[in-house]
Design a protein around this motif. Structure first.
Motif, PDB file in Angstrom:
ATOM      1  N   LYS A 272       3.221  -6.824   8.280  1.00 58.11           N
ATOM      2  CA  LYS A 272       1.711  -7.139   8.041  1.00 58.11           C
ATOM      3  C   LYS A 272       0.797  -6.267   8.752  1.00 58.11           C
ATOM      4  CE  LYS A 272      -1.043 -10.687  11.038  1.00 58.11           C
ATOM      5  NZ  LYS A 272      -1.613 -11.789  12.428  1.00 58.11           N
ATOM      6  N   LEU A 273      -0.977  -6.003   7.785  1.00 61.67           N
ATOM      7  CA  LEU A 273      -1.006  -4.499   7.781  1.00 61.67           C
ATOM      8  C   LEU A 273      -2.666  -5.265   8.223  1.00 61.67           C
ATOM      9  CD1 LEU A 273      -0.399  -3.251   4.811  1.00 61.67           C
ATOM     10  CD2 LEU A 273       0.515  -1.880   6.953  1.00 61.67           C
ATOM     11  N   ILE A 274      -3.320  -4.936   9.114  1.00 64.07           N
ATOM     12  CA  ILE A 274      -4.677  -5.100   9.808  1.00 64.07           C
ATOM     13  C   ILE A 274      -5.526  -3.884   9.191  1.00 64.07           C
ATOM     14  CG2 ILE A 274      -6.098  -5.183  12.048  1.00 64.07           C
ATOM     15  CD1 ILE A 274      -3.289  -7.385  11.230  1.00 64.07           C
ATOM     16  N   PHE A 275      -6.265  -4.321   8.717  1.00 64.58           N
ATOM     17  CA  PHE A 275      -6.722  -2.843   7.904  1.00 64.58           C
ATOM     18  C   PHE A 275      -8.424  -2.395   8.860  1.00 64.58           C
ATOM     19  CE2 PHE A 275      -5.215  -2.274   3.934  1.00 64.58           C
ATOM     20  CZ  PHE A 275      -4.037  -3.384   4.077  1.00 64.58           C
ATOM     21  N   GLY A 276      -8.845  -1.522   8.737  1.00 62.70           N
ATOM     22  CA  GLY A 276     -10.068  -1.205   8.496  1.00 62.70           C
ATOM     23  C   GLY A 276     -11.261  -1.139   7.616  1.00 62.70           C
ATOM     24  N   GLN A 277     -12.389  -0.621   8.015  1.00 65.37           N
ATOM     25  CA  GLN A 277     -13.369  -1.269   6.621  1.00 65.37           C
ATOM     26  C   GLN A 277     -13.280  -0.526   5.712  1.00 65.37           C
ATOM     27  OE1 GLN A 277     -17.322  -2.199   8.925  1.00 65.37           O
ATOM     28  NE2 GLN A 277     -16.342  -4.651   8.218  1.00 65.37           N
ATOM     29  N   GLY A 278     -12.856   0.722   5.678  1.00 65.92           N
ATOM     30  CA  GLY A 278     -12.254   1.863   4.917  1.00 65.92           C
ATOM     31  C   GLY A 278     -13.645   2.775   5.027  1.00 65.92           C
ATOM     32  N   THR A 279     -13.769   4.257   4.774  1.00 63.94           N
ATOM     33  CA  THR A 279     -14.199   5.171   4.507  1.00 63.94           C
ATOM     34  C   THR A 279     -14.689   5.705   2.700  1.00 63.94           C
ATOM     35  OG1 THR A 279     -13.931   6.187   6.187  1.00 63.94           O
ATOM     36  CG2 THR A 279     -14.656   7.832   4.398  1.00 63.94           C
ATOM     37  N   THR A 280     -15.291   5.548   2.470  1.00 64.61           N
ATOM     38  CA  THR A 280     -16.293   5.629   0.975  1.00 64.61           C
ATOM     39  C   THR A 280     -16.463   7.098   0.692  1.00 64.61           C
ATOM     40  OG1 THR A 280     -16.700   3.991   0.023  1.00 64.61           O
ATOM     41  CG2 THR A 280     -17.283   5.193  -1.160  1.00 64.61           C
ATOM     42  N   LEU A 281     -15.478   7.894   0.177  1.00 64.12           N
ATOM     43  CA  LEU A 281     -15.844   9.207  -0.403  1.00 64.12           C
ATOM     44  C   LEU A 281     -16.538   9.836  -1.508  1.00 64.12           C
ATOM     45  CD1 LEU A 281     -15.057  12.313   0.589  1.00 64.12           C
ATOM     46  CD2 LEU A 281     -13.165  12.088   0.003  1.00 64.12           C
ATOM     47  N   GLN A 282     -17.334  10.512  -1.729  1.00 66.48           N
ATOM     48  CA  GLN A 282     -17.753  11.565  -2.810  1.00 66.48           C
ATOM     49  C   GLN A 282     -17.973  12.815  -2.354  1.00 66.48           C
ATOM     50  OE1 GLN A 282     -21.843  10.261  -3.532  1.00 66.48           O
ATOM     51  NE2 GLN A 282     -21.545  10.617  -6.148  1.00 66.48           N
ATOM     52  N   VAL A 283     -16.890  13.046  -3.655  1.00 67.10           N
ATOM     53  CA  VAL A 283     -16.810  14.630  -4.004  1.00 67.10           C
ATOM     54  C   VAL A 283     -17.814  14.392  -4.953  1.00 67.10           C
ATOM     55  CG1 VAL A 283     -15.218  16.636  -4.022  1.00 67.10           C
ATOM     56  CG2 VAL A 283     -15.185  14.511  -2.401  1.00 67.10           C
ATOM     57  N   LYS A 284     -18.715  16.594  -4.801  1.00 71.97           N
ATOM     58  CA  LYS A 284     -19.758  16.936  -5.980  1.00 71.97           C
ATOM     59  C   LYS A 284     -19.040  17.834  -6.508  1.00 71.97           C
ATOM     60  CE  LYS A 284     -23.222  13.987  -3.683  1.00 71.97           C
ATOM     61  NZ  LYS A 284     -25.328  14.265  -2.969  1.00 71.97           N
ATOM     62  N   PRO A 285     -19.724  17.597  -8.102  1.00 74.54           N
ATOM     63  CA  PRO A 285     -18.408  19.259  -8.321  1.00 74.54           C
ATOM     64  C   PRO A 285     -19.622  20.168  -8.620  1.00 74.54           C
ATOM     65  CG  PRO A 285     -18.676  17.179  -9.804  1.00 74.54           C
ATOM     66  CD  PRO A 285     -19.946  16.489  -8.520  1.00 74.54           C
TER      67      PRO A 285
ATOM     68  N   GLN B  11     -10.271  -9.683   0.270  1.00 71.76           N
ATOM     69  CA  GLN B  11     -10.645  -8.498   0.573  1.00 71.76           C
ATOM     70  C   GLN B  11     -12.379  -9.246  -0.200  1.00 71.76           C
ATOM     71  OE1 GLN B  11      -9.934  -5.025  -1.776  1.00 71.76           O
ATOM     72  NE2 GLN B  11     -11.260  -4.341   0.227  1.00 71.76           N
ATOM     73  N   SER B  12     -13.170  -9.019   0.432  1.00 69.74           N
ATOM     74  CA  SER B  12     -14.717  -9.207   0.431  1.00 69.74           C
ATOM     75  C   SER B  12     -15.229  -7.786   0.025  1.00 69.74           C
ATOM     76  CB  SER B  12     -15.055  -9.781   1.475  1.00 69.74           C
ATOM     77  OG  SER B  12     -14.821 -10.987   1.963  1.00 69.74           O
ATOM     78  N   LEU B  13     -16.194  -7.961  -0.097  1.00 71.29           N
ATOM     79  CA  LEU B  13     -17.219  -6.614  -1.366  1.00 71.29           C
ATOM     80  C   LEU B  13     -17.530  -6.126   0.192  1.00 71.29           C
ATOM     81  CD1 LEU B  13     -18.163  -5.455  -3.575  1.00 71.29           C
ATOM     82  CD2 LEU B  13     -20.897  -6.578  -2.828  1.00 71.29           C
ATOM     83  N   GLY B  14     -17.173  -4.511   0.843  1.00 76.16           N
ATOM     84  CA  GLY B  14     -17.723  -3.724   1.398  1.00 76.16           C
ATOM     85  C   GLY B  14     -16.510  -4.034   2.697  1.00 76.16           C
ATOM     86  N   GLN B  15     -16.029  -5.011   2.647  1.00 72.98           N
ATOM     87  CA  GLN B  15     -14.459  -4.794   3.519  1.00 72.98           C
ATOM     88  C   GLN B  15     -13.252  -4.475   3.002  1.00 72.98           C
ATOM     89  OE1 GLN B  15     -16.178  -6.118   6.625  1.00 72.98           O
ATOM     90  NE2 GLN B  15     -18.057  -6.327   5.881  1.00 72.98           N
ATOM     91  N   GLY B  16     -12.282  -3.977   4.533  1.00 71.27           N
ATOM     92  CA  GLY B  16     -11.291  -3.745   4.495  1.00 71.27           C
ATOM     93  C   GLY B  16     -10.572  -5.548   3.906  1.00 71.27           C
ATOM     94  N   PRO B  17      -8.615  -4.894   3.459  1.00 70.70           N
ATOM     95  CA  PRO B  17      -8.371  -6.381   2.990  1.00 70.70           C
ATOM     96  C   PRO B  17      -8.419  -7.418   4.619  1.00 70.70           C
ATOM     97  CG  PRO B  17      -7.434  -5.114   1.982  1.00 70.70           C
ATOM     98  CD  PRO B  17      -8.936  -4.839   2.295  1.00 70.70           C
ATOM     99  N   GLU B  18      -8.068  -7.995   4.026  1.00 72.83           N
ATOM    100  CA  GLU B  18      -8.214  -9.819   5.953  1.00 72.83           C
ATOM    101  C   GLU B  18      -6.714  -9.984   5.524  1.00 72.83           C
ATOM    102  OE1 GLU B  18     -11.894 -10.027   7.576  1.00 72.83           O
ATOM    103  OE2 GLU B  18     -11.075 -11.307   5.530  1.00 72.83           O
ATOM    104  N   PHE B  19      -5.298 -10.718   6.007  1.00 72.97           N
ATOM    105  CA  PHE B  19      -4.455 -10.788   6.104  1.00 72.97           C
ATOM    106  C   PHE B  19      -4.486 -12.009   6.026  1.00 72.97           C
ATOM    107  CE2 PHE B  19       0.061 -11.818   6.898  1.00 72.97           C
ATOM    108  CZ  PHE B  19      -0.070 -13.256   6.927  1.00 72.97           C
ATOM    109  N   LEU B  20      -3.757 -13.052   5.062  1.00 70.29           N
ATOM    110  CA  LEU B  20      -3.390 -14.075   4.239  1.00 70.29           C
ATOM    111  C   LEU B  20      -2.633 -14.904   5.302  1.00 70.29           C
ATOM    112  CD1 LEU B  20      -5.112 -14.903   1.294  1.00 70.29           C
ATOM    113  CD2 LEU B  20      -6.895 -14.512   3.560  1.00 70.29           C
ATOM    114  N   ILE B  21      -1.242 -14.686   4.848  1.00 66.98           N
ATOM    115  CA  ILE B  21      -0.255 -15.174   4.896  1.00 66.98           C
ATOM    116  C   ILE B  21       1.249 -14.103   4.121  1.00 66.98           C
ATOM    117  CG2 ILE B  21      -0.126 -15.859   2.405  1.00 66.98           C
ATOM    118  CD1 ILE B  21       0.934 -18.215   3.436  1.00 66.98           C
ATOM    119  N   TYR B  22       2.487 -14.521   4.553  1.00 67.59           N
ATOM    120  CA  TYR B  22       3.457 -13.248   5.224  1.00 67.59           C
ATOM    121  C   TYR B  22       4.763 -14.052   4.592  1.00 67.59           C
ATOM    122  CZ  TYR B  22       8.220 -10.711   6.969  1.00 67.59           C
ATOM    123  OH  TYR B  22       8.962 -10.355   7.456  1.00 67.59           O
ATOM    124  N   PHE B  23       5.898 -13.609   3.522  1.00 68.71           N
ATOM    125  CA  PHE B  23       6.887 -14.326   3.246  1.00 68.71           C
ATOM    126  C   PHE B  23       8.222 -13.415   2.973  1.00 68.71           C
ATOM    127  CE2 PHE B  23       5.561 -18.500   1.557  1.00 68.71           C
ATOM    128  CZ  PHE B  23       4.416 -18.272   0.647  1.00 68.71           C
TER     129      PHE B  23
END
Lengths: 111, 114
Positions: free
Chosen positions: A98-111, B37-49
Motif C-alpha cells: 500500500k502506497l502513501i504519496f506525497g503531493q508531488g512536484t510539478t516540473l517545467q523544463v523550458k527550451p 486523486q483530487s486535483l493538485g493532490q497525490g493519490p490517496e489509498f482506498l482499498i487493497y486486494f
C-alpha cells in the motif's frame, strides 16, 4: 501515521540543468520507496523503486537515493529536457505494498 | 493484458446516482489497489486486494463506497448515492504481490458528479 512531503511544490528550470527533487517521510519503518511520473490527465508511470535495504537506484538520467534513518529521498535528474516536464510523485510503502504519496512536484523544463 | 486497464476513462453522473468503475489488472498480478486523486493532490489509498479478498479497506471514506474482486482478477469499485465531493480521478494499480514488487498504474477514471 505516515506522512510524505515533497519540496518544492513546483519548479521551473532551463533546459540542460541538473536538478534535485526532495521527498521526506515521517515514519522510517518503510519497506520501499517509489518515484513516479504523472503527465497531465494521465496515470502514473513508475520511474524507480528503492527497497529499504538499498541506498540508491539509477535509470538513465535519473538517480534516486534513500536515507531511511533520516526519512529522506531525493530524485536527481541530469541534463533536464523539455520532455521531462511533468509532476513527480514520491510514495512509500509498508509490507502490503500500500502506497502513501506525497503531493508531488510539478516540473517545467523550458527550451 | 499488457498493462492495467480502467474503464470508463471518463464518467459524468448526476448527484445521487450509482456508478461502477472497472479495473483490469496485469495478468497474473495477485495484488490490486484502488486510489483516489483530487486535483493538485497525490493519490490517496482506498482499498487493497490480495487475490479475491479485501486485505485492507481502511481508506474507503464511508459506506457508500464498496469494491469487489470476485475471481481474483478484474475489480469493480462501486459508489452509491454519489455526491459532488466524490468527483476525482480513481486510479487502479496492480503488482505481483509482496512488499518488494513494483506497482503499475492504469490511466484512471475521471469521475464528475454534477
Amino acid at each position: 501515521k505516515q506522512e510524505v512531503t515533497q519540496i518544492p511544490a513546483a519548479l521551473s528550470v532551463p533546459e540542460g540543468e541538473n536538478l534535485v527533487l526532495n521527498c521526506s517521510f515521517t515514519d522510517s519503518a518503510i519497506y520501499n520507496l517509489q518515484w513516479f511520473r504523472q503527465d497531465p490527465g494521465k496515470g502514473l508511470t513508475s520511474l524507480l523503486l528503492i527497497q529499504s535495504s538499498q541506498r540508491e537506484q539509477t535509470s538513465g538520467r535519473l538517480n534516486a537515493s534513500l536515507d531511511k534513518s533520516s526519512g529522506r529521498s531525493t530524485l536527481y535528474i541530469a541534463a533536464s529536457q523539455p520532455g521531462d516536464s511533468a509532476t513527480y510523485l514520491c510514495a512509500v510503502s509498508g509490507n502490503t505494498g500500500k502506497l502513501i504519496f506525497g503531493q508531488g512536484t510539478t516540473l517545467q523544463v523550458k527550451p | 493484458g499488457a498493462g492495467v486497464s480502467q474503464t470508463p476513462s471518463n464518467k459524468v453522473t448526476e448527484k445521487g446516482k450509482y456508478v461502477e468503475l472497472r479495473c483490469d489488472p496485469i495478468s497474473g498480478h495477485t495484488a490490486l489497489y484502488w486510489y483516489r486523486q483530487s486535483l493538485g493532490q497525490g493519490p490517496e489509498f482506498l482499498i487493497y486486494f490480495q487475490g479475491t479478498g479485501a486485505a485492507d479497506d481502511s481508506g474507503l471514506p464511508n459506506d457508500r463506497f464498496f469494491a469487489v474482486r470476485p475471481e481474483g482478477s478484474v475489480s469493480t469499485l462501486k459508489i452509491q448515492r454519489t455526491e459532488r465531493g466524490d468527483s476525482a480521478v480513481y486510479l487502479c494499480a496492480s503488482s505481483a504481490g509482496g512488499w518488494d514488487t513494483e506497482a503499475f498504474f492504469g490511466q484512471g477514471t475521471r469521475l464528475t458528479v454534477v
